[in-house]
Enzyme design. Structure first.
Site, PDB file in Angstrom:
ATOM      1  N   GLY A 118       0.626   3.551  -3.765  1.00 28.63           N
ATOM      2  CA  GLY A 118      -0.134   4.788  -3.503  1.00 28.63           C
ATOM      3  C   GLY A 118       0.806   5.965  -3.291  1.00 28.63           C
TER       4      GLY A 118
ATOM      5  N   ARG B 118       0.011   1.306  -9.919  1.00 32.83           N
ATOM      6  CA  ARG B 118       0.268  -0.107  -9.679  1.00 32.83           C
ATOM      7  C   ARG B 118       0.559  -0.727 -11.048  1.00 32.83           C
ATOM      8  NH1 ARG B 118      -3.139   1.600  -5.365  1.00 32.83           N
ATOM      9  NH2 ARG B 118      -1.771   1.434  -3.575  1.00 32.83           N
TER      10      ARG B 118
ATOM     11  N   ASP C 246       5.254  -2.058   0.841  1.00 33.81           N
ATOM     12  CA  ASP C 246       5.779  -3.438   0.843  1.00 33.81           C
ATOM     13  C   ASP C 246       5.637  -4.132  -0.508  1.00 33.81           C
ATOM     14  OD1 ASP C 246       3.048  -3.475   1.168  1.00 33.81           O
ATOM     15  OD2 ASP C 246       3.019  -5.138   2.585  1.00 33.81           O
TER      16      ASP C 246
ATOM     17  N   THR D 247       4.604   5.436   2.208  1.00 34.31           N
ATOM     18  CA  THR D 247       3.193   5.045   2.342  1.00 34.31           C
ATOM     19  C   THR D 247       2.620   5.741   3.569  1.00 34.31           C
ATOM     20  OG1 THR D 247       1.704   3.238   2.972  1.00 34.31           O
ATOM     21  CG2 THR D 247       4.017   2.884   3.433  1.00 34.31           C
TER      22      THR D 247
ATOM     23  N   ASP E 289       0.205   4.663   5.254  1.00 37.30           N
ATOM     24  CA  ASP E 289      -0.445   3.683   6.142  1.00 37.30           C
ATOM     25  C   ASP E 289       0.359   3.318   7.391  1.00 37.30           C
ATOM     26  OD1 ASP E 289      -2.301   3.689   4.137  1.00 37.30           O
ATOM     27  OD2 ASP E 289      -1.631   1.796   3.256  1.00 37.30           O
TER      28      ASP E 289
ATOM     29  N   ASP F  32       2.317   0.795   7.644  1.00 42.33           N
ATOM     30  CA  ASP F  32       2.142  -0.651   7.810  1.00 42.33           C
ATOM     31  C   ASP F  32       3.446  -1.436   7.641  1.00 42.33           C
ATOM     32  OD1 ASP F  32       2.350  -0.097   5.134  1.00 42.33           O
ATOM     33  OD2 ASP F  32       0.649  -1.315   4.502  1.00 42.33           O
TER      34      ASP F  32
ATOM     35  N   ARG G 284      -5.746   1.601   5.004  1.00 45.93           N
ATOM     36  CA  ARG G 284      -6.039   0.228   4.537  1.00 45.93           C
ATOM     37  C   ARG G 284      -6.202  -0.721   5.727  1.00 45.93           C
ATOM     38  NH1 ARG G 284      -2.215  -1.246  -0.474  1.00 45.93           N
ATOM     39  NH2 ARG G 284      -0.573  -0.602   0.946  1.00 45.93           N
TER      40      ARG G 284
HETATM   41  P1  ADP Z   1       2.637  -0.621  -2.148  1.00 47.27           P
HETATM   42  O1  ADP Z   1       3.996  -0.574  -2.725  1.00 47.27           O
HETATM   43  O2  ADP Z   1       2.154   0.720  -1.696  1.00 47.27           O
HETATM   44  O3  ADP Z   1       2.492  -1.718  -1.103  1.00 47.27           O
HETATM   45  P2  ADP Z   1       1.243  -2.347  -4.019  1.00 47.27           P
HETATM   46  O4  ADP Z   1       1.116  -3.486  -3.075  1.00 47.27           O
HETATM   47  O5  ADP Z   1       0.075  -2.047  -4.905  1.00 47.27           O
HETATM   48  O6  ADP Z   1       1.606  -0.971  -3.325  1.00 47.27           O
HETATM   49  O7  ADP Z   1       2.507  -2.671  -4.952  1.00 47.27           O
HETATM   50  C1  ADP Z   1       2.975  -1.738  -5.909  1.00 47.27           C
HETATM   51  C2  ADP Z   1       3.510  -2.449  -7.108  1.00 47.27           C
HETATM   52  O8  ADP Z   1       4.639  -3.254  -6.723  1.00 47.27           O
HETATM   53  C3  ADP Z   1       2.558  -3.446  -7.773  1.00 47.27           C
HETATM   54  O9  ADP Z   1       1.621  -2.827  -8.631  1.00 47.27           O
HETATM   55  C4  ADP Z   1       3.536  -4.282  -8.565  1.00 47.27           C
HETATM   56  O10 ADP Z   1       3.957  -3.606  -9.723  1.00 47.27           O
HETATM   57  C5  ADP Z   1       4.731  -4.372  -7.596  1.00 47.27           C
HETATM   58  N1  ADP Z   1       4.650  -5.626  -6.811  1.00 47.27           N
HETATM   59  C6  ADP Z   1       3.857  -5.887  -5.747  1.00 47.27           C
HETATM   60  N2  ADP Z   1       4.038  -7.152  -5.302  1.00 47.27           N
HETATM   61  C7  ADP Z   1       4.957  -7.712  -6.116  1.00 47.27           C
HETATM   62  C8  ADP Z   1       5.574  -9.005  -6.191  1.00 47.27           C
HETATM   63  N3  ADP Z   1       5.269  -9.976  -5.342  1.00 47.27           N
HETATM   64  N4  ADP Z   1       6.496  -9.211  -7.176  1.00 47.27           N
HETATM   65  C9  ADP Z   1       6.811  -8.227  -8.044  1.00 47.27           C
HETATM   66  N5  ADP Z   1       6.273  -6.999  -8.016  1.00 47.27           N
HETATM   67  C10 ADP Z   1       5.361  -6.732  -7.091  1.00 47.27           C
END
Ligand code: ADP
Length: 349
Positions: A11, A78, A109, A131, A133, A135, A177
């Site tokens: 995000g 994402r 994360d 982020t 959040d 978190d 979230r």
């Molecule tokens: P944030 O980074 O804000 O937590 P997301 O959880 O949607 O947002 O993760 C962002 C992007 O990071 C995902 O769309 C994906 O491309 C990558 N990602 C998330 N988890 C993994 C993972 N376990 N292994 C590889 N890439 C990941």
């Protein structure tokens, strides 16, 4: 290390552009060309028809204009393909083709998980927490959180003015979230009377009792601050039946929401009116506050210095007011502790 890349992922958060500016200034100072990777990890998978839509050389000229802007100039998205090792190999190939030796990844994360996977494939990465959040437990600050709290605080103050004028209690819904920190800090900053967060179990009946107490004390402009993820920690309640029985329109299967909660409380507490406001995306699209921009400035420079000095697989954060770095995997293991004491204080005063 010569050429580096930067991407924003997950995000968007106020302060991401300020971090990119700092990275660009620092890279220029250390003689390291910088490539902006568009739309998170998607840019590395070269899914667009035009290369400029995936990857863009970043010059000072471009980024100086975006420093104070909300959103992210690099775009963010994402990228589900990145969960698949096959696609991560494609990303590594793109980086080799572009002669990019290391990456700065700005995100939450999930994005950090992606960075760890790239490190395992031999691509040095340094992460900056971006982020709203809040978190991420390892750090006292993430880009955007302070700004989001300021936006919500302004929203509650504005709402309170109209609540006062009309003697009408109000629900204000914040983002975050599954993390209630934005709602918690907003409630503290505004002296709101009732707080609902995903970290604490709650019931509609309990909120009605608290609201009734406030009304009985003569507080007709009570503010309820709630975090968007709070519905997961709510005790079961048949809102459809309740609303139908009280002559409100509600379709079967409709999820509970701030709007519905306002209607239910209106009936339970025998009030004429009860309103709600969802602060929504204005929290993410706001101009970064000075605290977030200041952190972005320091973090951006540190990220480039770490890559320049061959230090990888790290996340940057703030501990006791100081910017620091630590290994990604250790940071992700730090457990988040919710400020239960503050939650109880808000709800008891
Ligand atoms: P944030 O980074 O804000 O937590 P997301 O959880 O949607 O947002 O993760 C962002 C992007 O990071 C995902 O769309 C994906 O491309 C990558 N990602 C998330 N988890 C993994 C993972 N376990 N292994 C590889 N890439 C990941």
């Amino acid at each position: 290390m010569r050429k580096i890349g930067v991407l924003t992922s997950g995000g968007d958060a106020p302060g991401m552009n300020a971090a990119v500016m700092s990275i660009a200034k620092s890279a220029t100072m250390y003689g390291m060309p910088l490539v902006g990777i568009k739309r998170g990890y998607n840019g590395l998978l070269r899914k667009s028809t035009s290369v400029y839509d995936d990857l863009q050389e970043l010059y000072l000229d471009t980024v100086l204009d975006i420093a104070d802007q909300p959103g992210t100039y690099l775009r963010t998205a994402r990228c589900t393909e990145f969960l698949d090792p096959k696609w991560r190999e494609v990303a590594v190939q793109t980086l080799h083709n572009m002669e990019i030796d290391g990456l700065v990844i700005i995100g939450g994360d999930g994005s950090f998980q992606g960075a760890m996977r790239l490190c395992e494939l031999g691509i040095p990465c340094v992460c900056i927490p971006g982020t709203i959040d809040n978190d991420l437990a390892y750090t006292e600050m993430t880009l955007g959180y302070e700004t989001a709290v300021n936006v919500c605080t302004d929203a509650v103050r504005a709402v309170r003015a109209t609540s006062r004028s009309h003697d009408r209690p109000h629900i204000v819904e914040c983002m975050g979230r599954h993390c209630g920190d934005i709602a918690l800090k907003t409630a503290c900053a505004t002296g709101s009377e009732i707080l609902i967060v995903p970290e604490m179990r709650w019931s509609i009946e309990q909120i009605a009792t608290r609201l009734n107490k406030q009304l009985f004390k003569g507080n007709t402009r009570t503010t309820i601050v709630l975090a968007e993820g709070c519905w997961d920690s709510m005790e079961p309640f048949d809102h459809y039946k309740f609303l139908k029985d009280h002559g409100e329109t509600c379709y079967e299967g409709e999820p509970i929401s701030s709007e519905r909660l306002a209607s239910i409380l209106k009936h339970m507490c025998g009030m004429v009116e009860m309103r709600h406001t969802v602060v929504g995306y204005t929290q993410r699209g706001a101009l970064p506050c000075a605290k977030d921009s200041g952190f972005a400035f320091e973090a951006g420079n540190l990220a480039v210095r770490l890559l320049r000095d061959g230090v990888s697989n790290q996340v940057i954060g703030v501990k006791q007011g100081q910017v620091f770095y630590m290994p990604i995997q250790d940071a992700l293991r730090v457990e988040k502790h919710f400020r239960r004491d503050l939650y109880e204080l808000v709800n008891s005063l």
